[in-house]
Design a protein around this motif. Structure first.
Motif, PDB file in Angstrom:
ATOM      1  N   PRO A  22      54.737  45.097  62.589  1.00  0.00           N
ATOM      2  CA  PRO A  22      55.164  43.752  62.991  1.00  0.00           C
ATOM      3  C   PRO A  22      55.037  42.762  61.842  1.00  0.00           C
ATOM      4  N   LEU A  26      62.376  44.828  57.860  1.00  0.00           N
ATOM      5  CA  LEU A  26      63.001  46.119  58.150  1.00  0.00           C
ATOM      6  C   LEU A  26      64.059  46.485  57.117  1.00  0.00           C
ATOM      7  N   TRP A  63      62.742  54.296  61.042  1.00  0.00           N
ATOM      8  CA  TRP A  63      62.643  54.296  62.499  1.00  0.00           C
ATOM      9  C   TRP A  63      61.361  53.623  62.934  1.00  0.00           C
ATOM     10  N   VAL A  64      61.528  52.511  63.668  1.00  0.00           N
ATOM     11  CA  VAL A  64      60.399  51.801  64.266  1.00  0.00           C
ATOM     12  C   VAL A  64      60.625  51.838  65.770  1.00  0.00           C
ATOM     13  N   GLU A  65      59.667  52.406  66.484  1.00  0.00           N
ATOM     14  CA  GLU A  65      59.828  52.595  67.924  1.00  0.00           C
ATOM     15  C   GLU A  65      60.154  51.272  68.616  1.00  0.00           C
ATOM     16  N   GLY A  66      61.224  51.256  69.394  1.00  0.00           N
ATOM     17  CA  GLY A  66      61.605  50.068  70.147  1.00  0.00           C
ATOM     18  C   GLY A  66      62.484  49.109  69.372  1.00  0.00           C
ATOM     19  N   ARG A  67      62.508  49.232  68.068  1.00  0.00           N
ATOM     20  CA  ARG A  67      63.329  48.317  67.276  1.00  0.00           C
ATOM     21  C   ARG A  67      64.525  49.033  66.664  1.00  0.00           C
ATOM     22  N   THR A  68      64.298  50.191  66.063  1.00  0.00           N
ATOM     23  CA  THR A  68      65.424  50.916  65.475  1.00  0.00           C
ATOM     24  C   THR A  68      65.566  52.320  66.042  1.00  0.00           C
ATOM     25  N   ARG A  70      64.942  54.779  69.836  1.00  0.00           N
ATOM     26  CA  ARG A  70      64.521  54.873  71.228  1.00  0.00           C
ATOM     27  C   ARG A  70      64.180  56.345  71.471  1.00  0.00           C
TER      28      ARG A  70
END
Ligand SMILES: [Zn+2]
Length: 132
Positions: A22, A26, A63-68, A70
């Motif tokens: 956070p 990105l 890859w960021v969970e929930g942002r890029t 699923r």
């Protein structure tokens, strides 16, 4: 040269992971992944298995969970959809450590996570049998 390339790829993925937290940038994270992949291609250095699960193989986005990305569990598979380009990656579920888990020594230091060993030690101490 290969040793230097391997170090740089590792360092770039550490930087990319930092940008994925956070408040991180990105776009900069995507850039680090692209650079790391290019270095890997140029010097035939394989990306460590732990890092291979952290980016999209199609568009190289971090890859960021929930942002890029699923993640859904479906029919014995872990289905990960890239939210940037839409590519879907399926990994069969199996016992043992998760394919995306980072092996010891490669993990990014984090104060929020309690190492598993310490957690189990505390459990074992609290479950000592009482003397009669
Ligand atoms: Zn993608």
């Amino acid at each position: 040269m290969v040793r230097i390339a391997r170090e740089r790829v590792g360092a770039l993925f550490v930087l990319a992971e930092a940008e994925g937290r956070p408040g991180g940038d990105l776009a900069q994270g995507h850039r680090y992944v692209r650079l790391a992949r290019r270095i890997g291609t140029r010097y035939t250095v394989r990306i460590a298995p732990a890092y291979r699960e952290r980016y999209c193989r199609s568009c190289s986005s971090l890859w960021v969970e929930g942002r890029t990305v699923r993640t859904r569990l479906r029919r014995g598979c872990r289905v990960r959809s890239c939210l940037v380009c839409g590519r879907i990656r399926r990994t069969p579920l199996q016992t043992g450590p998760a394919p995306g888990s980072i092996p010891r020594g490669l993990e990014v230091p984090s104060t929020a996570v309690v190492p598993a060993e310490e957690a189990t030690e505390e459990l074992a101490e609290s479950e000592e049998p009482e003397e009669e």
